[in-house]
Design a protein around this motif. Structure first.
Motif, PDB file in Angstrom:
ATOM      1  N   ALA A  74       0.830  -1.208   0.000  1.00  0.00           N
ATOM      2  CA  ALA A  74       0.000   0.000   0.000  1.00  0.00           C
ATOM      3  C   ALA A  74       0.863   1.256   0.000  1.00  0.00           C
ATOM      4  N   ASP A 117       1.500   4.244  -3.083  1.00  0.00           N
ATOM      5  CA  ASP A 117       1.445   5.686  -2.801  1.00  0.00           C
ATOM      6  C   ASP A 117       2.753   6.374  -3.195  1.00  0.00           C
ATOM      7  N   TYR A 153      -6.566  -0.369  -5.843  1.00  0.00           N
ATOM      8  CA  TYR A 153      -5.813   0.885  -5.758  1.00  0.00           C
ATOM      9  C   TYR A 153      -5.904   1.631  -7.088  1.00  0.00           C
ATOM     10  N   ASP A 200      -9.357   2.980  -7.912  1.00  0.00           N
ATOM     11  CA  ASP A 200      -9.659   4.176  -7.133  1.00  0.00           C
ATOM     12  C   ASP A 200      -8.938   5.391  -7.702  1.00  0.00           C
ATOM     13  N   ARG A 201      -7.659   5.218  -8.060  1.00  0.00           N
ATOM     14  CA  ARG A 201      -6.877   6.355  -8.550  1.00  0.00           C
ATOM     15  C   ARG A 201      -7.286   6.754  -9.965  1.00  0.00           C
ATOM     16  N   VAL A 209      -4.386   7.729  -0.505  1.00  0.00           N
ATOM     17  CA  VAL A 209      -5.536   6.894  -0.843  1.00  0.00           C
ATOM     18  C   VAL A 209      -6.233   6.460   0.442  1.00  0.00           C
ATOM     19  N   ARG A 259      -7.358   3.864   2.636  1.00  0.00           N
ATOM     20  CA  ARG A 259      -6.968   2.452   2.769  1.00  0.00           C
ATOM     21  C   ARG A 259      -8.183   1.510   2.790  1.00  0.00           C
ATOM     22  N   LEU A 286      -9.044  -0.588  -0.385  1.00  0.00           N
ATOM     23  CA  LEU A 286      -8.067  -1.502  -0.973  1.00  0.00           C
ATOM     24  C   LEU A 286      -8.337  -2.975  -0.691  1.00  0.00           C
TER      25      LEU A 286
END
Length: 331
Positions: free
Chosen positions: A221, A225, A253, A256-257, A317, A319, A322
């Motif tokens: 994670a 980032d 991840y 989401d991004r 992000v 967490r 995830l």
């Protein structure tokens, strides 16, 4: 012969999905970080494909020891740095054109019995990628039964987690569990006999303990980032995973991004619109083809995901999106 083929022939192991990675991120230019240097397979491949420089990061001192005979051929195009990829933006010290992460245990570690990663070879129950801190032996002999069961279930998706944890605690009462084959026998005794074509009964347990010993999900994670912070607009992030838990984290991840927010339903509030920090390129994971599987059967479960950095500023992000496995007790 392609750069990837020349590199693979000269490397001490077969880098998984290297050709697919190089083709997907082409053209390879500028400065890249190989965040899991290992035996140097990806670094060599990136350099042969056209990267100006590669910064190889690894927490295992053995990686740099084994690389000593050949790194000189690349001169100042290859720089090795001791550390973890969770800190790759600081360790690199400059904006990046690409980041490659090959997750999980390397062949260099798995094939050496003295490292304690393999249930196929007898050796000390170690499993520490960085060769420092508490080992797998410490975990199985000192952790509470409930925590061992939790690790086996959440990090290995082992259905017999409680039964195995109970057997470990009963066995360690007779004397310390200190070798890989000793632990493997305990696990095997709790599970049905292996059928043809099935994986070894201890596969999930060893995976779970290795993940716990090396704090792999936190590293992952934080590494994602760090890659977002370090990559230039247009820079590529390429991540190779080896089991469904890792792939789920990377997939969520990047989803989401790459999201612009919005949406929402009667069950969930609408997200505030935002500018994506990554574009999915391609949108789906890439699996090894038949030619690669014939060359390297270990690649069967591997998946490659690639994303391209946008101009949007990096941001932490959440967490919770995830799907990180959560232990009910703390290590």
């Amino acid at each position: 012969m392609t750069g990837a083929e020349r590199q693979t022939q000269g490397a001490p192991h077969v880098p998984v999905l290297l050709r697919a990675l190089l083709e997907t991120v082409a053209p390879v230019t500028g400065v890249w970080v190989d965040g899991t240097f290992g035996a140097g397979g990806y670094s060599r491949g990136l350099l042969e494909a056209g990267a100006d420089r590669v910064i190889g990061i690894d927490r295992d001192p053995l990686a740099f020891e084994l690389a000593a005979p050949w790194i000189g051929e690349y001169g100042d195009r290859l720089r090795l740095v001791a550390g973890t990829f969770s800190d790759l933006d600081r360790l690199a010290g400059e904006p990046l054109d690409g980041v490659a992460l090959d997750l999980g245990v390397s062949s260099m570690q798995l094939d050496r019995a003295e490292r304690g990663f393999s249930f196929m070879k007898d050796g000390p129950l170690d499993m520490r990628m960085g060769q420092a801190g508490p080992s797998a032996e410490d975990l199985v002999n000192d952790a509470p039964e409930a925590l061992i069961a939790d690790i086996l279930f959440h990090y290995g998706e082992e259905r017999a987690a409680r039964r195995i944890a109970k057997a470990i605690v009963a066995e360690r009462a007779k004397g310390r569990i200190a070798t890989t084959l000793h632990l493997a026998r305990i696990v095997e005794g709790c599970l049905p006999r292996k059928k043809p074509g099935q994986s070894h009964p201890a596969t999930r347990a060893f995976q779970a303990i290795r993940i716990a010993v090396n704090d792999e999900f936190r590293q992952l994670a934080e590494g994602l980032d760090a890659a977002e912070r370090a990559l230039k607009p247009g820079g590529k992030l390429a991540v190779v995973t080896f089991h469904s838990l890792e792939d789920r984290v990377v997939k969520r991840y990047l989803a989401d991004r790459a999201s612009e927010g919005g949406g929402g339903s009667r069950h969930a509030p609408m997200e505030r619109a935002r500018v994506p920090t990554f574009l999915l390129t391609p949108k789906k994971a890439i699996a090894p083809d038949e030619a690669e599987l014939a060359l390297n059967p270990r690649a069967r479960s591997a998946r490659l995901r690639v994303a391209t950095r946008t101009e949007a500023p990096a941001a932490p992000v959440d967490r919770s999106v995830l799907g990180l496995p959560q232990l009910t007790e703390v290590l």
